[in-house]
Design a protein around this motif. Structure first.
Motif, PDB file in Angstrom:
ATOM      1  N   ARG A 125      51.060  56.506  35.873  1.00 46.67           N
ATOM      2  CA  ARG A 125      51.883  56.461  34.998  1.00 46.67           C
ATOM      3  C   ARG A 125      51.591  56.696  33.549  1.00 46.67           C
ATOM      4  NH1 ARG A 125      51.841  51.163  38.987  1.00 46.67           N
ATOM      5  NH2 ARG A 125      49.881  50.681  37.543  1.00 46.67           N
ATOM      6  N   ALA A 126      49.901  55.888  33.579  1.00 45.40           N
ATOM      7  CA  ALA A 126      49.421  57.317  32.078  1.00 45.40           C
ATOM      8  C   ALA A 126      49.714  58.353  31.642  1.00 45.40           C
ATOM      9  CB  ALA A 126      48.210  56.188  32.473  1.00 45.40           C
ATOM     10  N   LEU A 127      49.423  59.036  33.171  1.00 48.45           N
ATOM     11  CA  LEU A 127      50.423  60.612  32.192  1.00 48.45           C
ATOM     12  C   LEU A 127      52.145  60.634  31.573  1.00 48.45           C
ATOM     13  CD1 LEU A 127      48.209  62.375  35.518  1.00 48.45           C
ATOM     14  CD2 LEU A 127      48.064  62.309  33.262  1.00 48.45           C
ATOM     15  N   ALA A 128      52.565  59.849  32.997  1.00 45.98           N
ATOM     16  CA  ALA A 128      54.115  60.175  32.819  1.00 45.98           C
ATOM     17  C   ALA A 128      53.957  59.319  31.436  1.00 45.98           C
ATOM     18  CB  ALA A 128      54.613  59.527  33.912  1.00 45.98           C
ATOM     19  N   GLU A 129      53.842  58.412  30.676  1.00 42.26           N
ATOM     20  CA  GLU A 129      53.378  57.841  29.882  1.00 42.26           C
ATOM     21  C   GLU A 129      53.807  58.517  28.374  1.00 42.26           C
ATOM     22  OE1 GLU A 129      51.434  54.254  29.457  1.00 42.26           O
ATOM     23  OE2 GLU A 129      52.386  52.580  30.963  1.00 42.26           O
ATOM     24  N   VAL A 130      52.867  60.099  28.764  1.00 46.02           N
ATOM     25  CA  VAL A 130      52.621  60.672  27.628  1.00 46.02           C
ATOM     26  C   VAL A 130      53.549  62.037  27.429  1.00 46.02           C
ATOM     27  CG1 VAL A 130      50.710  59.705  26.713  1.00 46.02           C
ATOM     28  CG2 VAL A 130      50.299  61.674  28.290  1.00 46.02           C
ATOM     29  N   LEU A 131      53.770  62.506  29.354  1.00 45.54           N
ATOM     30  CA  LEU A 131      53.507  63.810  29.113  1.00 45.54           C
ATOM     31  C   LEU A 131      55.462  64.287  28.839  1.00 45.54           C
ATOM     32  CD1 LEU A 131      52.477  64.484  32.734  1.00 45.54           C
ATOM     33  CD2 LEU A 131      51.714  65.897  31.002  1.00 45.54           C
ATOM     34  N   ASP A 132      55.628  64.480  27.981  1.00 42.84           N
ATOM     35  CA  ASP A 132      56.841  65.480  28.001  1.00 42.84           C
ATOM     36  C   ASP A 132      58.224  64.837  28.900  1.00 42.84           C
ATOM     37  OD1 ASP A 132      56.310  66.516  25.565  1.00 42.84           O
ATOM     38  OD2 ASP A 132      57.126  68.074  25.102  1.00 42.84           O
ATOM     39  N   PRO A 133      59.142  65.209  29.069  1.00 43.77           N
ATOM     40  CA  PRO A 133      60.492  64.240  30.149  1.00 43.77           C
ATOM     41  C   PRO A 133      60.517  66.198  31.020  1.00 43.77           C
ATOM     42  CG  PRO A 133      61.593  63.820  27.823  1.00 43.77           C
ATOM     43  CD  PRO A 133      60.026  65.082  27.910  1.00 43.77           C
ATOM     44  N   GLY A 134      60.706  65.791  32.487  1.00 41.73           N
ATOM     45  CA  GLY A 134      60.127  67.102  32.953  1.00 41.73           C
ATOM     46  C   GLY A 134      58.856  67.686  33.569  1.00 41.73           C
ATOM     47  N   LEU A 135      58.272  66.686  32.915  1.00 43.87           N
ATOM     48  CA  LEU A 135      56.436  67.577  33.176  1.00 43.87           C
ATOM     49  C   LEU A 135      55.669  66.479  34.532  1.00 43.87           C
ATOM     50  CD1 LEU A 135      54.448  68.823  29.951  1.00 43.87           C
ATOM     51  CD2 LEU A 135      55.664  70.559  31.751  1.00 43.87           C
ATOM     52  N   PRO A 136      55.560  67.105  35.711  1.00 40.90           N
ATOM     53  CA  PRO A 136      55.001  66.274  36.838  1.00 40.90           C
ATOM     54  C   PRO A 136      54.084  65.763  36.580  1.00 40.90           C
ATOM     55  CG  PRO A 136      55.499  67.902  37.631  1.00 40.90           C
ATOM     56  CD  PRO A 136      55.839  68.464  36.257  1.00 40.90           C
ATOM     57  N   ALA A 137      53.656  64.209  36.540  1.00 44.38           N
ATOM     58  CA  ALA A 137      52.249  63.903  36.460  1.00 44.38           C
ATOM     59  C   ALA A 137      51.133  64.184  37.785  1.00 44.38           C
ATOM     60  CB  ALA A 137      52.004  62.191  36.218  1.00 44.38           C
ATOM     61  N   THR A 138      50.721  65.189  38.338  1.00 49.39           N
ATOM     62  CA  THR A 138      50.195  65.655  38.796  1.00 49.39           C
ATOM     63  C   THR A 138      49.401  65.892  39.086  1.00 49.39           C
ATOM     64  OG1 THR A 138      51.752  67.505  39.498  1.00 49.39           O
ATOM     65  CG2 THR A 138      52.379  66.177  41.034  1.00 49.39           C
TER      66      THR A 138
END
Length: 228
Positions: A43-56
């Motif tokens: 969730r922390a990664l998804a909040e700052v990543l650009d759309p389309g980049l998976p938080a993996t």
């Protein structure tokens, strides 16, 4: 590397999706376990990543490049804070510092935020400027030049951690003089050795052996097998 790997696997952060895919294959070949980020980390990664980049993990954090310094610092911090992360590899090139000194700055900031190992892993040696490498190493950040050799070094780091945490080796069994003399006589004896003889030799010298008993008939074998 003065810092020891924590429990878990390797977290990896890239600025290239292609290099991310390449590293995944090489990590499998090198036997490097990768960290599995928890839900809070994702969730922390998804909040700052650009759309389309998976938080993996491995993570490709390069998107539109807008505010990429903060994106990399926030993503790297989230990965380092995850309990399954043993160490972080920041997989980027290190160009001439007069052209861009952002990546070395990010690496130093990430190291300051954790007590886990933080390394810079460049895909090829030619992509690393010597002046940047020297500066990072003086700051305590290991720079690994080459993906394959770098992953091999990281595999050794994790293996060393696992060996240090394994149970201590027990002291060797002391063999008394009479027992040693008896077995030396037996070893010089030309008589045929049986499996029971061999197991007795091993057992007397502290080597664990299976429970066993010699039998002469099929009925004895059934009876002994039931008891054992």
């Amino acid at each position: 590397m003065e810092r020891r790997a924590a429990p878990g696997g390797l977290a990896v952060m890239h600025d290239s999706g292609g290099e991310r895919a390449h590293l995944l294959d090489l990590a499998l070949d090198a036997g490097v376990p990768l960290a599995t980020p928890g839900e809070q980390t994702r969730r922390a990664l998804a909040e700052v990543l650009d759309p389309g980049l998976p938080a993996t993990n491995p993570l490709d954090a390069w998107g539109s490049s807008v505010g990429y310094h903060d994106v990399f610092v926030d993503c790297g911090t989230a990965l380092l804070d995850d309990p399954d992360t043993a160490a972080l590899a920041f997989c980027v090139d290190l160009p001439d510092p007069e052209d861009d000194d952002t990546y070395p700055l990010i690496a130093r900031q990430l190291r300051e935020r954790t007590d886990k190992p933080v390394v810079v892993l460049a895909n090829v040696t030619a992509a690393v400027h010597p002046a940047v490498t020297d500066r990072l190493r003086r700051a305590g950040i290991v720079v690994l030049e080459g993906t394959e050799t770098g992953l091999a070094a990281l595999a050794h780091l994790l293996d060393h951690r696992d060996r240090r945490s394994s149970a201590p080796v027990e002291a060797p069994v002391t063999i008394d003089a009479a027992l040693r003399t008896r077995w030396r006589r037996r070893l010089r004896d030309p008589a045929t050795w049986t499996e029971v003889d061999a197991l007795a030799l091993l057992g007397d010298h502290g080597v664990p052996v299976v429970v066993h008993e010699a039998v002469a008939t099929a009925d004895d074998a059934v009876r002994v097998a039931a008891r054992l």
